[in-house]
Scaffold this motif. Structure first.
Motif: not given
Length: 328
Positions: A196-198, A210-213, A217-223, A237-238
């Protein structure tokens, strides 16, 4: 009857075209630098300018030759003067000035975005203003009210990143390469739009930063957690978020203005997900959607020749002192 030479060099395509009365394209020659810039992950302005210098004269000569006319038969020389990479613009403008001066023909200035809109006139010769047009590209995302061939009003626009720019940045984060738009679309074909990206919309305007960010953030948190990232799902989703926003604001603008015709233009107009989404929304709202073929979505000389014809017909002329401008 008017033969118009159109010259385009706002980014990394050197292009020229000859049209008859704007809508009949007699030639359309495009030299792309995509392979040159691919290794840098984006367009390098200085390299783009140098390659325009090397190719512009040859491209123009080829366009005139393929049109089957003599240079002297041209009625005007139309050229992109804004917006774009300033060095790249100046190469095309300088070439256009030279041809116009040598042939004694008028020089006609063209706004690059007006050219993208005009691509729809080439694709469908029945299309006439007024209509609403979504112009989505690497540098621009605007919802435009086209009230006449030379009258445009911006109704809404991105407040930060353009759609194409956001695609490029997300492609870089996912390691998909350049250009980002096609790369993300190909990746998204095998994914599910479950994240659910904004979808930020602010009145008539919208935002993609904000969508790009959110993707980054989603990718970095998962990593950081050591979790595997499904690039296909992230891409799908993007892309869904971007497409939803563009579809929503465009159809809303058409309803607000009481328009029954919607057009799509710009490099991002080649995105199949966007084309299908707009077509579905337009049909549901009782509107007709006009879309150029994929060959006329990216930068080309034909759209400049077409837009130049209508500017020429309206009496627009530029002096040989005409400058180029990076801004819209």
């Amino acid at each position: 009857m008017a033969y118009i030479l159109g010259i385009e060099s706002s980014c990394d395509e050197t292009a020229a075209s000859v049209s008859l009365d704007g809508r009949e394209i007699l030639s359309d020659v495009v030299y792309s630098q995509a392979d040159i810039h691919k290794k840098y992950g984006g367009v390098v302005p200085e390299i783009a300018s140098r390659n325009h210098i090397l190719s512009v004269t040859q491209v123009i000569e080829e366009a005139i030759g393929k049109a089957g006319i003599q240079k002297e038969e041209l009625d005007a020389v139309a050229v992109t003067v804004r917006p774009g990479l300033i060095g790249a613009l100046l190469v095309g403008l300088s070439a256009a000035k030279g041809f116009a001066y040598a042939l004694g023909k008028p020089l006609v200035p063209v706004n690059h975005l007006h050219g993208h809109i005009a691509a729809n006139y080439i694709a469908d010769k029945t299309l006439e203003p007024p209509f609403i047009c979504l112009v989505a590209s690497g540098g621009h995302s605007h919802v435009v009210e086209v009230t006449d061939y030379n009258r445009f009003t911006v109704l809404g626009a991105t407040m930060d990143d353009a759609a194409g720019e956001a695609f490029d940045k997300v492609a870089r984060v996912l390691g998909l390469g350049y250009p980002g738009g096609p790369a993300v679309s190909r990746c998204a074909e095998n994914g599910q739009a479950t994240i659910p990206f904004p979808r930020p919309i602010h009145g008539r305007d919208f935002s993609f930063s904000g969508v790009k960010t959110a993707v980054i953030n989603y990718v970095h948190k998962a990593e950081q957690k050591g979790e595997a990232v499904c690039k296909e799902d992230v891409a799908a989703s993007f892309q869904a978020a971007i497409v939803d926003v563009l579809t929503t604001v465009t159809v809303a603008a058409a309803k607000e203005k009481g328009m029954k015709k919607i057009a799509l233009a710009g490099g991002v107009a080649a995105n199949q997900c966007l084309r299908l989404s707009l077509e579905k929304a337009a049909n549901a709202a009782g509107m007709r959607l006009y879309m150029p073929p994929l060959s006329l979505c990216t930068d080309n000389g034909a759209m400049i020749s077409c837009a130049g014809y209508y500017a020429y017909r309206a009496g627009e002329r530029a002096p040989l002192s005409q400058n180029a401008f990076a801004s819209l």
